[in-house]
Design a protein around this motif. Structure first.
Motif, PDB file in Angstrom:
ATOM      1  N   LEU A  85      30.325  60.999  30.333  1.00 18.37           N
ATOM      2  CA  LEU A  85      31.477  60.261  30.863  1.00 18.37           C
ATOM      3  C   LEU A  85      31.172  58.778  31.025  1.00 18.37           C
ATOM      4  O   LEU A  85      32.019  57.923  30.753  1.00 18.37           O
ATOM      5  N   ILE A  86      29.962  58.480  31.513  1.00 16.80           N
ATOM      6  CA  ILE A  86      29.593  57.068  31.679  1.00 16.80           C
ATOM      7  C   ILE A  86      29.571  56.361  30.333  1.00 16.80           C
ATOM      8  O   ILE A  86      30.075  55.238  30.189  1.00 16.80           O
ATOM      9  N   ALA A 124      33.271  51.857  28.511  1.00 15.10           N
ATOM     10  CA  ALA A 124      34.477  51.321  27.875  1.00 15.10           C
ATOM     11  C   ALA A 124      35.362  50.621  28.898  1.00 15.10           C
ATOM     12  O   ALA A 124      35.949  49.561  28.609  1.00 15.10           O
ATOM     13  N   ASP A 125      35.457  51.198  30.096  1.00 15.92           N
ATOM     14  CA  ASP A 125      36.263  50.591  31.142  1.00 15.92           C
ATOM     15  C   ASP A 125      35.681  49.245  31.574  1.00 15.92           C
ATOM     16  O   ASP A 125      36.429  48.289  31.831  1.00 15.92           O
ATOM     17  N   SER A 144      35.901  43.460  31.687  1.00 19.51           N
ATOM     18  CA  SER A 144      35.247  42.183  31.355  1.00 19.51           C
ATOM     19  C   SER A 144      36.174  41.309  30.528  1.00 19.51           C
ATOM     20  O   SER A 144      36.276  40.079  30.749  1.00 19.51           O
ATOM     21  N   LEU A 145      36.865  41.936  29.592  1.00 25.44           N
ATOM     22  CA  LEU A 145      37.829  41.166  28.789  1.00 25.44           C
ATOM     23  C   LEU A 145      38.955  40.618  29.660  1.00 25.44           C
ATOM     24  O   LEU A 145      39.398  39.461  29.480  1.00 25.44           O
ATOM     25  N   GLU A 146      39.404  41.445  30.646  1.00 25.88           N
ATOM     26  CA  GLU A 146      40.465  40.990  31.540  1.00 25.88           C
ATOM     27  C   GLU A 146      40.005  39.824  32.402  1.00 25.88           C
ATOM     28  O   GLU A 146      40.749  38.859  32.625  1.00 25.88           O
TER      29      GLU A 146
END
Length: 575
Positions: free
Chosen positions: A352-353, A359-360, A365-367
């Motif tokens: 999951l990580i 991915a989250d 980071s992009l946001e």
């Protein structure tokens, strides 16, 4: 597991074995005591039976009319006596000893001088009248026989008084036919010493046995330390070991054995000999009962402990984001299932990580980068340096025109504006925080002129103490805007900062309009509220910041009522 072992295995086994040993010991002891009592009673019965046999024979002779006539007749010549002896007397003397094996000898002692003193007939001489049994018979008034310890028959002719009394006899006076008695006659029946010894040598008794007469003297004993044949020894004069146990059997309602007793003394060690022999077996059995379960429990406990410690160690690794699985063999018990589930959980969490969390993070980071770009765009549109330069230009022009008061206010505004926009550090000194407060109060005083006054008192020991930036200013702002500003004639604000040990105390008091109880409860409610910081900096956000920084180590006190002003005290620890 150790507590379980101690209270469920070790203590119950020890208690059970101790209880078993004590119960067994008591049961064996009680049974042994009963066996010994029965053995003593059996000796008592056997001995009485032998004596009663002799008494029975004496009663037959005592009531025999023909025998009495033979003993009372005066014979003119020996031939007449021999004829009477052969026709009747010899036959009855030879009848009883073969039947009653305990009878050693039967003899009559008479004063009749015409009888021959042989073949069961003895002369009642003066020496015989000095014997103990003769004296005892003359002292009693009844016709009952007596039972005494006497000498062997062939030793009576000796005059040595130290001769041993080694047998027992039944003696009685032949006076049944008193009207026809001219001579004194006595019957003496001797018991076999070997028979008496055989009765008392009971194989079930490993102690000493004593036959005690009515005076307390020992008449017979198996104790080799007591010479019962030669000496008259009192039973109470003997010394016995401390652990000796005494058993008694008394003779009652028997005239010739009245108050006689048979006493057996046996050591307690002998009584418990059988238990002592089984003690080693009980000890070995107890050791096996403890040792084998202990090994099994230790083996199981060690296996459980090692696997639980291994699981705990890997859980700590997971806390540090090290998702290693547990390498071990397959176990079918609960801990083995727990280990398998832990490995499965670890693999799933790691997946999951890798698939979701990373991915989250990339998405966030992009946001953040996008937001940062927007912020930079805004800052490029409204540059703070442009505002600071503009305010500084206005202040300089005011000074040139001698408008010093306006220049001072613009300078304070620029300082507050610069402080609110610059967040390079979150900690400031108390002196710096007071400067912000002074700037704010000066601006407020410029607005309200004489309607507002203030007083600030800072202890020298508190000036260099670090505090979170703009921690006290919102309280001053709240007191000025909501407390003093609504008043028509204005008011006064008092600020005080002091240090006590490792704590910093900030207090502010105003004589404004005050707050009602609901408003005070609302402020206290911020202490328990979990809301996030809002867009504006106020008392609520200050309290939330202090909760984040100090936890439950800071204290807030609010005292206020409508028309009476407000008093606030904040106590925080020094870091």
């Amino acid at each position: 597991m150790l507590i379980l072992y101690l209270f469920c295995v070790f203590i119950p086994i020890v208690f059970t074995n101790v209880l078993f040993y004590n119960v067994t010991t008591n049961n064996v002891k009680n049974q042994r005591m009963k066996d010994i009592s029965r053995a003593v009673e059996q000796i008592n019965i056997d001995f009485r039976s032998e004596v009663e046999d002799a008494v029975t024979i004496s009663s037959v002779f005592y009531t025999d009319y023909n025998l009495n006539q033979i003993l009372e007749t005066d014979y003119d010549e020996p031939a007449a006596y021999i004829e009477a002896y052969d026709t009747y007397f010899r036959r009855i003397l030879n009848t009883y000893p073969p039947v009653y094996t305990s009878i050693q000898n039967i003899k009559f002692y008479v004063e009749n001088p015409t009888m021959l003193h042989s073949g069961g007939i003895g002369y009642l001489s003066s020496e015989m009248k000095q014997t103990d049994w003769y004296q005892m018979l003359n002292k009693q008034d009844d016709a009952y026989p007596i039972f005494v310890r006497t000498q062997q028959e062939d030793l009576y002719l000796k005059t040595d008084t130290s001769t041993a009394k080694n047998t027992f006899s039944i003696i009685r006076a032949m006076n049944y036919f008193e009207s026809k008695n001219h001579w004194q006659k006595y019957l003496k029946i001797d018991l076999k010493a070997s028979t008496i010894e055989q009765i008392f040598q009971n194989q079930n008794l490993q102690g000493n046995i004593y036959l005690v007469n009515d005076k307390g003297d020992i008449e017979f004993t198996t104790d080799p330390a007591v010479d019962w044949r030669m000496d008259s020894v009192a039973y109470k004069a003997l010394e016995f070991p401390k652990d000796a146990i005494e058993f008694q059997a008394e003779y009652s309602y028997v005239s010739y054995l009245e108050d006689w007793r048979i006493i057996a003394t046996i050591s307690e060690e002998e009584v418990l000999k059988d238990v002592r022999q089984s003690r080693e077996f009980i000890f070995v059995l107890a050791c096996l009962n403890i040792f084998i379960p202990t090994l099994i429990i230790l083996w199981i406990t060690r296996s459980l402990n090692e696997r639980l410690v291994r699981i705990l160690r890997h859980m700590k690794k997971v806390k540090n984001q090290n998702f290693d699985t547990i390498k071990q063999g397959e176990y079918l018990d609960e801990i083995g299932q727990l280990t398998s589930e832990f490995n499965r959980m670890t693999i799933q969490v790691k997946s999951l990580i890798d698939d979701v969390y990373v991915a989250d993070i990339q998405t966030k980071s992009l946001e953040l980068e996008r937001r940062k770009a927007q912020l930079n765009a805004l800052q490029s549109q409204i540059n703070p340096h442009f505002l600071f330069n503009a305010l500084e230009t206005i202040r300089m022009r005011s000074l040139i025109k001698d408008e010093t008061e306006t220049a001072k206010i613009i300078h304070n505004m620029a300082k507050i504006f610069r402080t609110s926009l610059t967040w390079g550090k979150d900690r400031v000194m108390v002196s710096e925080e007071i400067e912000f407060i002074v700037c704010f109060l000066e601006i407020q005083k410029y607005r309200f002129e004489d309607r507002m006054d203030y007083h600030i008192d800072v202890a020298p020991s508190a000036k260099d103490c670090p505090v979170p930036k703009m921690m006290f200013l919102p309280f001053v702002e709240n007191a000025s805007i909501h407390g003093i500003e609504p008043l028509r004639h204005g008011g006064k604000i008092e600020v005080k900062v002091e240090r006590e040990a490792n704590e910093l105390i900030f207090t502010i008091r105003d004589n404004g309009i005050g707050m009602n109880e609901d408003k005070v409860r609302q402020f206290y409610g911020y202490l328990d509220s979990e809301e996030e910081i809002g867009e504006r900096i106020g008392v609520q956000n200050v309290i939330y910041r202090m909760k984040l920084i100090y936890g439950d180590r800071f204290h807030l006190l609010i005292e206020s009522s409508p028309g009476a002003g407000t008093y606030i005290r904040v106590r925080v620890p020094l870091e």
